[in-house]
Design an enzyme around this catalytic site. Structure first.
Site, short mmCIF file in Angstrom:
data_model
loop_
_atom_site.label_atom_id
_atom_site.label_comp_id
_atom_site.label_asym_id
_atom_site.label_seq_id
_atom_site.Cartn_x
_atom_site.Cartn_y
_atom_site.Cartn_z
CD GLN A 1 -3.71 -8.28 10.49
OE1 GLN A 1 -3.46 -7.26 11.14
NE2 GLN A 1 -3.74 -8.30 9.17
CG ASP B 1 -3.33 12.26 14.85
OD1 ASP B 1 -3.85 12.65 13.80
OD2 ASP B 1 -3.44 11.09 15.26
NE ARG C 1 -17.74 5.58 14.05
CZ ARG C 1 -16.47 5.92 13.98
NH1 ARG C 1 -15.94 6.29 12.84
NH2 ARG C 1 -15.72 5.90 15.05
CG HIS D 1 -5.71 8.31 13.98
ND1 HIS D 1 -5.02 9.45 13.65
CD2 HIS D 1 -6.05 7.74 12.81
CE1 HIS D 1 -4.93 9.56 12.33
NE2 HIS D 1 -5.56 8.53 11.80
NE ARG E 1 -17.75 5.18 6.43
CZ ARG E 1 -18.04 5.71 7.59
NH1 ARG E 1 -17.10 6.21 8.35
NH2 ARG E 1 -19.29 5.75 8.02
CG ASN F 1 -11.03 -2.64 9.49
OD1 ASN F 1 -10.05 -3.11 8.91
ND2 ASN F 1 -11.74 -1.65 9.02
N GLY G 1 0.81 -1.22 0.00
CA GLY G 1 0.00 0.00 0.00
C GLY G 1 0.84 1.27 0.00
CB VAL H 1 -0.61 2.27 10.84
CG1 VAL H 1 -0.84 3.48 9.94
CG2 VAL H 1 0.73 2.37 11.56
N GLY H 2 -3.53 0.91 10.66
CA GLY H 2 -4.76 0.79 9.88
C GLY H 2 -5.99 1.20 10.69
#
Ligand code: NAX
Length: 327
Positions: A112, A159, A98, A187, A92, A105, A14, A129-130
Site C-alpha cells: 500500500q 484513545d 505477534r 496504540h 490476529r 501486515n 468492514g 487505523v488497521g
C-alpha cells in the site's frame, strides 16, 4: 462549488467503515460544503459485500457524494487521492504469534505504501487505523520514498477521545469542556494517557483528582478500553473508531481547536527524547493542513517511565520487521 476530495478507504466493507463512509459522505469529516469521491478498496473475497455498501451509500442520496468507485487493489484505489484511510488489516488469527501478525501486515502495508507513492496525489494525507497501526504507518512510509514521512500518521484519536470521555464522566464535566489531554506512544495497552496538563473550563483538573484513581483506575481503563468493549459487545469498537478517524482527518485538514491540542501518531523527530524513526503518539496542534508536535510540556519521572515503556514496544515492533523494509 469546491472541487471534490478523492478519498480512499481500505477495509471498506468492514465494521469501522460501515460507520465511517456514511459520516464522510455526509460532510462530517471535511465540512458540509466539501464534495467527496470515495474510492473504496477491499480484498477480492469481499467485493460482493462492498457492492452492498455502495448501494447503501447511493440510497442515502448524499448531496456531497460525487462518486463511489470500488477496487480490489491498492494501485487503482489510490489513484489521484488526496486522503487515504488505511482501515483494513490482517486480524490476529487463532494460534498466530505477534511476530507473524507483524510480518503479514508488513506485506500489506508495504504494497500500500508503494501504491500511494506511485498513484496518489503528491500531497496525500494518510491515516492508518488497521493494527498494529503505528508500525503499519511506519512500514507504508518507508515504502514511499517520494512522499514525506510527515504525510503518514496513525490513529490514537480514539484513545484520546476515550481519555476525555472517561475523565469527563468521572469529574462530571462534558468532554467538550476538557482540554490539554494527551496520549503518548503506541496504540496498544502500553500507551500513556496523560491528564497531568488537563483543564476543565480552562482550570487545571489535577488538584481535584485523586492520584490513586489516575494511576490505578483511569490509566489502565483507557489502555484496556478496546478489550472492555469487546467483552461487552462481543465486537470491537466500530462507531467510536470511525469518530476518531473523522476527528483526526478533520483537524489535520482544517485545524485543531485554538488553545488546545490533540493526539496523533506521527514520525518522531526526537521531541521529548523519543527515538527517531518510529511512529509515536504525541500531542500536536494542526494549522494550515499541517501538524506540529507541542513542545515544552513538563515530564516528571513517572511520565518519563511510561513514555519509555511504550517507546520500547514500538522499537521492538520495528526490530521485528526491519529486515522486510527497504534500506
Ligand atoms: P473488520 O474485520 O470488520 O474489517 C476489516 C476489513 O478489512 C475486512 O472487510 C477485510 O476484508 C478488509 N481487508 C483486510 N485486508 C485488506 C487489504 N489488504 N486491503 C483491503 N481491505 C482489506 O475490522 P474493523 O473492526 O473494521 O477494524 C479494522 C482495523 O482497525 C483492525 O485492524 C482493527 O484492529 C483496527 N482498529 C484500530 C483502532 C485504532 O484506534 N487505531 C481502533 C479500532 C480497531 O480495533
Amino acid at each position: 462549488m469546491k472541487r471534490p476530495f478523492r478519498i480512499a478507504v481500505t477495509g471498506a466493507a468492514g465494521s469501522i467503515s460501515n460507520s465511517l463512509l456514511f459520516r464522510i459522505a455526509s460532510g462530517d469529516m471535511f465540512g458540509k460544503d466539501q464534495p467527496v469521491i470515495l474510492q473504496l478498496i477491499e480484498r477480492a473475497e469481499a467485493m460482493q459485500a462492498l457492492r452492498g455498501v455502495a448501494m447503501e451509500l447511493e440510497d442515502c442520496a448524499f448531496p456531497l457524494l460525487h462518486g463511489v468507485r470500488l477496487h480490489d487493489n491498492a494501485e487503482d484505489g489510490f489513484r489521484n487521492v488526496s486522503h487515504a484511510l488505511l482501515v483494513g488489516a490482517k486480524p490476529r488469527g487463532k494460534g498466530m504469534e505477534r511476530k507473524d501478525l507483524l510480518a503479514e501486515n508488513a506485506e500489506i502495508f508495504s504494497r500500500q505504501g508503494k501504491a500511494l507513492n506511485d498513484f496518489a496525489n503528491p500531497d496525500v494525507k494518510v491515516l492508518v487505523v488497521g493494527n498494529p497501526a503505528n508500525t503499519n504507518a511506519m512500514i507504508a512510509s518507508r515504502n514511499a520514498p517520494d512522499l514525506s514521512p510527515a504525510q503518514f500518521t496513525a490513529m490514537s484519536r480514539l484513545d484520546h477521545n476515550r481519555a476525555k470521555g472517561i475523565l469527563g464522566n468521572h469529574i462530571g464535566v462534558n468532554a467538550g469542556d476538557l482540554t490539554h489531554v494527551a496520549v503518548w506512544g503506541n496504540h496498544s495497552p502500553t500507551q500513556y494517557p496523560d491528564v497531568r496538563n488537563a483543564k476543565a473550563f480552562g482550570e487545571p483538573v489535577m488538584p481535584s483528582l485523586d492520584q490513586k484513581w489516575v494511576e490505578e483506575t483511569f490509566i489502565p481503563r483507557v489502555q484496556k478500553r478496546g478489550g472492555e468493549i469487546i467483552e461487552a459487545r462481543g465486537l470491537s469498537s466500530a462507531a467510536s473508531a470511525a469518530q476518531g478517524a473523522i476527528d483526526h482527518m478533520r483537524d489535520w485538514e482544517l485545524g485543531s481547536r485554538d488553545g488546545d491540542f490533540v493526539s496523533m501518531c506521527v514520525f518522531s523527530d526526537g521531541s521529548y527524547g523519543i527515538a527517531k524513526g518510529i511512529v509515536y503518539s504525541f500531542p500536536v496542534r494542526c494549522r494550515y493542513g499541517r501538524y506540529e508536535i507541542v513542545q515544552g510540556l513538563p515530564i516528571d519521572d513517572e511520565a518519563r517511565k511510561r513514555m519509555k515503556a511504550t517507546e520500547d514496544e514500538l522499537l521492538e515492533e520495528k526490530a521485528a520487521i526491519e529486515h522486510l523494509l527497504p534500506k
